[in-house]
Design a protein around this motif. Structure first.
Motif: not given
Length: 321
Positions: A60, A145, A219
């Motif tokens: 992340e 992501e 994200d």
């Protein structure tokens, strides 16, 4: 996995490496609603984010290092990335330094006063700008992501029933609801916009009762833009959508409400399952909030989203029996 801590020596090393005009003695930890990073203020101008030593947390951090420059270049209101360091020379994990944005997170409240409407209208407008302005992001390592949306809600409901979290007859209604919404969601992955991916209230900043910024791009990736409404409080979704549509239509506009409702219910159920798996963590928003929001929406009775709830089949018959 414990949160990493910053020693005075490490703080000094970060400040020196990136030539930040900050006294290292003005390093202080900041409370965070997440379970991924330790967050520190460096003076009044910077935020230092250090992930836990876990593949997901590190991933992340890398995602945000790609996303933040892309959204800053598009002049989306956020804190710009000042530095990303994956040398592992100061900490055992990669870390980032961001510009500090003055403001406070939007509370997860059920209020719908004028200030809340103003803030979430601003969020919707900024989401439209994000989705329609960010058309590229330099991602040579594939760190953004890889978004997808599961359409098979059966295993989630079965698992919750077997675990005693949701009663079987209530799972039947949830199955009816999700099945009725599936036609709108099926094929929506063809819409490809740059999405924030985690737009819970904690990642929305307000200042003086006005929208201030979107933060935490951990994200971010390319997906159906409706996904960015999945964690907006359900009673404010129509406000955010109206703000969005005042700037531009959302892709697949005629099914936007159904996709958003599907994502809200699936998110609520998934969060309940996460709680069952690991009750040692403190989750924000709370795992039960999503389903309680649906109840509150129904009791209030004014939201246009209610048009997309199916009537419970045979409910009156069962009640009479």
């Amino acid at each position: 996995m414990p949160f990493p801590t910053v020693t005075p020596v490490q703080a000094s090393a970060v400040i020196e490496r990136f030539k930040l005009d900050v006294d290292p003695r003005r390093t202080r930890r900041v409370d965070s609603s997440g379970n991924v990073h330790s967050v520190y203020r460096l003076g009044d101008e910077y935020i230092l984010k250090i992930p836990r030593d876990h593949p997901r947390a590190i991933g992340e951090t890398r995602t945000a290092s790609v996303a933040a420059p892309a959204v800053t270049a598009a002049e989306i209101r956020t804190g710009s990335l000042v530095a990303f360091d994956d040398s592992l020379e100061i900490f055992s994990v990669p870390f980032s330094v961001y510009e500090y944005v003055d403001g406070c997170s939007v509370p997860s409240s059920a209020r719908r006063g004028p200030s809340e409407v103003t803030v979430w209208d601003g969020v919707g407008r900024e989401l439209a700008r994000l989705h329609h302005t960010v058309v590229r992001a330099d991602d040579p390592n594939g760190w953004l992501e890889d978004w997808s949306r599961s359409l098979d809600h059966g295993p989630v409901l079965t698992g919750l029933v077997e675990a005693g979290v949701v009663a079987a007859h209530l799972a039947e209604w949830l199955d009816e609801l999700l099945t009725s919404l599936q036609p709108a969601v099926r094929g929506a992955d063809r819409y490809r916009r740059f999405v924030h991916g985690d737009l819970k209230p904690a990642n929305v900043l307000q200042l003086d009762e006005e929208f201030r910024a979107l933060i935490d791009w951990d994200d971010a990736g390319w997906f159906d833009p409706a996904i960015d409404f999945a964690q907006i409080p359900l009673h404010m979704v129509d406000v955010a959508l109206a703000g969005y549509r005042s700037v531009a239509p959302i892709d697949g506009d005629d099914t936007a409400e159904q996709r958003i409702l599907f994502d809200h219910v699936m998110t609520a159920l998934t969060e309940l399952w996460r709680l069952r798996i690991d009750m040692s963590k403190v989750y924000q928003p709370c795992p039960g909030d999503g389903l309680v929001e649906i109840l509150a929406l129904a009791v209030d009775g004014t939201s246009p989203l209610l048009d997309y709830f199916p009537a419970r089949r045979n409910l009156s018959h069962r009640a009479a029996a």
